[in-house]
Design a protein around this motif. Sequence first.
Motif, short mmCIF file in Angstrom:
data_model
loop_
_atom_site.label_atom_id
_atom_site.label_comp_id
_atom_site.label_asym_id
_atom_site.label_seq_id
_atom_site.Cartn_x
_atom_site.Cartn_y
_atom_site.Cartn_z
N MET A 141 60.89 41.22 35.14
CA MET A 141 59.95 42.34 35.19
C MET A 141 58.81 42.10 36.18
SD MET A 141 61.19 44.56 33.02
CE MET A 141 59.86 45.67 32.58
N ASN A 142 58.62 40.88 36.62
CA ASN A 142 57.61 40.56 37.64
C ASN A 142 56.22 41.14 37.30
OD1 ASN A 142 59.80 39.48 39.04
ND2 ASN A 142 60.21 41.43 40.04
N PRO A 143 55.68 40.75 36.15
CA PRO A 143 54.39 41.31 35.74
C PRO A 143 53.22 40.66 36.48
CG PRO A 143 55.10 39.67 34.17
CD PRO A 143 56.21 39.80 35.17
N GLY A 144 52.02 41.05 36.06
CA GLY A 144 50.83 40.37 36.54
C GLY A 144 50.15 40.99 37.74
N TRP A 145 49.14 40.28 38.21
CA TRP A 145 48.20 40.74 39.23
C TRP A 145 47.63 42.11 38.82
CZ3 TRP A 145 45.75 37.51 42.05
CH2 TRP A 145 44.90 37.97 43.06
N THR A 146 47.26 42.17 37.54
CA THR A 146 46.59 43.36 37.03
C THR A 146 45.13 43.35 37.48
OG1 THR A 146 46.10 42.16 35.00
CG2 THR A 146 48.10 43.50 35.01
N LYS A 147 44.49 44.48 37.33
CA LYS A 147 43.13 44.63 37.88
C LYS A 147 42.08 43.83 37.10
CE LYS A 147 44.13 49.22 39.67
NZ LYS A 147 44.46 48.77 41.03
N LEU A 148 41.19 43.19 37.84
CA LEU A 148 39.95 42.65 37.26
C LEU A 148 38.86 43.66 37.63
CD1 LEU A 148 38.70 40.13 35.78
CD2 LEU A 148 37.94 39.41 38.05
N VAL A 149 38.46 44.46 36.63
CA VAL A 149 37.58 45.60 36.90
C VAL A 149 36.12 45.17 36.75
CG1 VAL A 149 36.94 47.92 36.14
CG2 VAL A 149 39.34 47.20 36.07
N LYS A 150 35.32 45.38 37.79
CA LYS A 150 33.89 45.10 37.70
C LYS A 150 33.27 46.17 36.81
CE LYS A 150 29.93 43.77 40.49
NZ LYS A 150 29.54 42.91 39.35
N ALA A 151 32.77 45.76 35.67
CA ALA A 151 32.34 46.72 34.64
C ALA A 151 30.82 46.86 34.63
CB ALA A 151 32.87 46.28 33.27
N GLY A 152 30.32 47.45 35.71
CA GLY A 152 28.87 47.60 35.86
C GLY A 152 28.25 48.52 34.81
N ASN A 153 28.94 49.61 34.51
CA ASN A 153 28.40 50.56 33.53
C ASN A 153 28.32 49.94 32.14
OD1 ASN A 153 28.34 52.56 35.52
ND2 ASN A 153 30.34 53.37 34.97
N LEU A 154 29.41 49.30 31.72
CA LEU A 154 29.43 48.68 30.39
C LEU A 154 28.42 47.53 30.35
CD1 LEU A 154 30.63 48.43 27.56
CD2 LEU A 154 32.41 46.95 28.52
N GLY A 155 28.35 46.78 31.45
CA GLY A 155 27.38 45.69 31.53
C GLY A 155 25.95 46.19 31.34
N ARG A 156 25.62 47.27 32.06
CA ARG A 156 24.26 47.82 31.92
C ARG A 156 24.00 48.30 30.50
NH1 ARG A 156 25.07 49.11 37.11
NH2 ARG A 156 26.29 50.96 36.61
N THR A 157 25.00 48.96 29.90
CA THR A 157 24.86 49.47 28.53
C THR A 157 24.59 48.33 27.55
OG1 THR A 157 26.37 51.27 29.06
CG2 THR A 157 25.99 50.84 26.74
N LEU A 158 25.26 47.22 27.74
CA LEU A 158 25.13 46.09 26.80
C LEU A 158 24.06 45.10 27.25
CD1 LEU A 158 28.90 45.31 26.01
CD2 LEU A 158 27.30 46.74 24.72
N GLY A 159 23.52 45.29 28.44
CA GLY A 159 22.50 44.36 28.94
C GLY A 159 23.08 43.07 29.50
#
Lengths: 366, 366
Positions: free
Chosen positions: A32-50
């Motif tokens: 199935m050759n999985p992987g290299w999924t996205k590492l998403v920069k979560a600026g909005n969630l980061g700001r919400t949680l501080g």
Amino acid sequence: MTRSHIESGPTNIWRYQALLPVPVDVAAKQNMNPGWTKLVKAGNLGRTLGIKSLHIKDDSGNPTHSFKDRVVAIAVEAARNFGFHTLSCSSTGNLAGAVTAAAARAGLDACVFIPADLEQAKIAMARVFGGRLIGIEGTYDEVNRFCSELIGDPLGDKWGFVNVNLRPYYAEGSKTLAYEIAEQLGWRLPEQIVIPIASGSQLTKIDKGFKELVALGLVEDTPYKVFGAQALGCSPVSAAYKAGHDVVQPVKPDTIAKSLAIGNPADGPYVLDIARRTGGAVEDVTDAEIVAAIKLLASTEGIFAETAGGVTVGVLKKLVENGTLDPEAETVVLNTGVGLKTLDAVSSIAEPTAVIRPSLDAFRAI
Amino acid sequence: MTRSHIESGPTNIWRYQALLPVPVDVAAKQNMNPGWTKLVKAGNLGRTLGIKSLHIKDDSGNPTHSFKDRVVAIAVEAARNFGFHTLSCSSTGNLAGAVTAAAARAGLDACVFIPADLEQAKIAMARVFGGRLIGIEGTYDEVNRFCSELIGDPLGDKWGFVNVNLRPYYAEGSKTLAYEIAEQLGWRLPEQIVIPIASGSQLTKIDKGFKELVALGLVEDTPYKVFGAQALGCSPVSAAYKAGHDVVQPVKPDTIAKSLAIGNPADGPYVLDIARRTGGAVEDVTDAEIVAAIKLLASTEGIFAETAGGVTVGVLKKLVENGTLDPEAETVVLNTGVGLKTLDAVSSIAEPTAVIRPSLDAFRAI
């Protein structure tokens, strides 16, 4: 093994072939050759949680939409090597789909075992690829015990149970999460990582993966803290952590996070070791907090996580609020599956906000 | 623009930034960053159908698990540029989820419009990201007309409808499918490609993308045939093709392939042009053939497609069987979404093959 050797490889887990128990020519095989999924920069969630710097590793982009494709991809190669004709597993749902899909593609028979009360989407996903899907009247732990019996019986001869007799291979697949996260951060270890705990294997192998990268000189040897996340309704490791115990007392699961509902986690003691050694922790959240966290992640980052992702994001929030997690340190949170498989968790929003006739007046009247 | 410039870019659609109507620094913005989905070598399916070289472009790996993330990613940047505060669309389901997710991440409001009778999974997926989801009592074509009215009204001021007033930007996103397929084949155009037809925009833009690659000297100018795929229950373009017409007669859709249920496809005439110019064709399949094709793709390649993927694979099969498609030529088929959003199509397999007590005797007795 150099960074540039890896970077020139395929954009899937086989870029790390040399670090995995698979043949050199694995990329050419029916896998199935999985992987290299996205590492998403979560600026909005980061700001919400501080939290200053936050990333989500989103494994819902894998072929069957959970991280299980990673571990099964390794087990399939082992099954081929051992001459097994049937691929099998005990599963809380995601694994069943990953195994039947991988078996279909690899040309192996499949017969997988699940607790009979799983989510409908996980059942359909496990059956559509063909093979046999057997519902067991009991918990995951009973399914698992049944599989161990079957391996010892002539009935199970030449069967590869990916998470039982192929487990040493299977488990190595989780290391690819560590490799990818480090590479996607620019060949650097995160300072903090939040990982869900089912059997605990994923967490221990991510730790192993980080250590391998350091040993190979691919990343600098910087400290990282490992945080484990459980649902309160199945929190034997979290309970042991909080009580200061080294052993994990089995529990009977009762939570909407069915993919984490393993009441007797095999790697629980190792998880405790790693959390304590790295300065991390193990924490749990209620089902209501899981649902709230699914919605929080979705509405800030556009990622629709399954209940296990609600567990990690919910635990992240709790760890910040209770001062256990350093909001200034670079943090990675795992989302291991897609919300489409656990729709019941968000059934309250399974209808439009309004239904109207196709007219402006009707729209104005909402 | 050189191959190596592209190859050193991010593993998402922004590697083709220079070929898209987006800012140079787009990769640094709050966007879903879709694309670079897997081009799966489908040897098993190819052997089953008698096709020598077959690939599936599997867009279910995108952030909201359909190809719509590609087009919305471009529209979001245009919406920002025009100073719109609300992102909107008329949708058959996948687009609604892609828009509400992208709006959440971009920090825009969302208000999207769908036919009220959509699949539950698509409704939940469109609501979980926040914003308003309005069900319209009517077909997609009525939803679309309503949106056009809304744009002309002060109510819709500063609203960006991705597939209406932002359509010229939005549509360009589909070109990335052509770019990725060519690059993943090793900088080569496929000889044949099977593409689903809803509005027809995707098909016309893939053709445009291939032509751009030739014009830029990124691939050799080799002939390719474009095949369009529709569900019989909504086959206005296929009917026009077969009748030798240049115009497309609108129909009232009645098919399980709801994501393709556009009865009055805006780009229908252009699709006819392209199919005829390239030596391709337009074909349709019944709902039963769609379901059979979903299962065929799943059981051979481990890919669980939504009904639209059943349409393309079903049409592929039909085209081989009736001699229209050359089984010796390199062929690519699109899967534009995930089967988890259209579970009703496989409801017959939404339960285990057997349910037993956890004992070997019970297993033996199956």
